[in-house]
Scaffold this motif. Sequence first.
Motif, PDB file in Angstrom:
ATOM      1  N   ASN A  82      10.734  -0.344   6.811  1.00  0.00           N
ATOM      2  CA  ASN A  82      10.311  -0.403   5.413  1.00  0.00           C
ATOM      3  C   ASN A  82      10.078  -1.816   4.917  1.00  0.00           C
ATOM      4  O   ASN A  82       9.934  -2.035   3.717  1.00  0.00           O
ATOM      5  N   PRO A  84       8.059  -5.119   3.986  1.00  0.00           N
ATOM      6  CA  PRO A  84       6.682  -5.297   3.503  1.00  0.00           C
ATOM      7  C   PRO A  84       5.818  -5.950   4.577  1.00  0.00           C
ATOM      8  O   PRO A  84       6.318  -6.545   5.530  1.00  0.00           O
ATOM      9  N   VAL A 115       0.001   3.094   0.711  1.00  0.00           N
ATOM     10  CA  VAL A 115       0.837   1.974   0.270  1.00  0.00           C
ATOM     11  C   VAL A 115       0.293   1.381  -1.020  1.00  0.00           C
ATOM     12  O   VAL A 115       1.014   1.229  -1.997  1.00  0.00           O
ATOM     13  N   TYR A 129      -3.587   0.698   3.794  1.00  0.00           N
ATOM     14  CA  TYR A 129      -2.353   0.823   4.559  1.00  0.00           C
ATOM     15  C   TYR A 129      -1.679   2.110   4.131  1.00  0.00           C
ATOM     16  O   TYR A 129      -1.713   2.480   2.958  1.00  0.00           O
ATOM     17  N   ARG A 131       2.079   4.512   4.949  1.00  0.00           N
ATOM     18  CA  ARG A 131       3.380   4.622   5.599  1.00  0.00           C
ATOM     19  C   ARG A 131       3.377   5.967   6.307  1.00  0.00           C
ATOM     20  O   ARG A 131       3.205   7.009   5.686  1.00  0.00           O
ATOM     21  N   LEU A 137       4.325   1.275   9.134  1.00  0.00           N
ATOM     22  CA  LEU A 137       3.138   0.775   8.452  1.00  0.00           C
ATOM     23  C   LEU A 137       1.934   0.880   9.382  1.00  0.00           C
ATOM     24  O   LEU A 137       1.965   0.377  10.512  1.00  0.00           O
TER      25      LEU A 137
END
Length: 145
Positions: A82, A84, A115, A129, A131, A137
């Motif tokens: 998770n 960034p 995202v 992007y 998840r 990612l």
Amino acid sequence: MALKRMDNVGIVVEDLGRAIEFFGELGLELEGRATIEGEWAGRVTGLGDQCVEIAMMRTPDGHSRLELSRFVTPAVVADHRNAPVNALGYLRVMFTVDDIDETLEKLGNRGAQLVGEVVQYEDAYRLCYIRGPEGLLIGLAQELR
């Protein structure tokens, strides 16, 4: 010395079956599954005696592979899923797709979440992007030309 090719990108997951299904839905083909274990494997990774379940997924063009790994032993020691996109050392995988909207709909049915937003870069690409499983990612790109 001459580099021949990039062989694969590796991602460690908790649920190997779910990850295989997700990347299969995206269009990757399961090339094979195996359990890699023993002292010899630990000499490569520096982890000592290990047991890892792996699945090798191949892109439709046959040029790229994604190696999904689930460590049985030793236990996982860190979780960067998770983080960034600007975290040091953090990796994401980018795939080119035919239709980004259709892909988002299909992967959304498997739990993927956008995202930010889908953006257009000049007249060349639509990009976003997402998840995916376990918060991984993943980048998606749609060529416009």
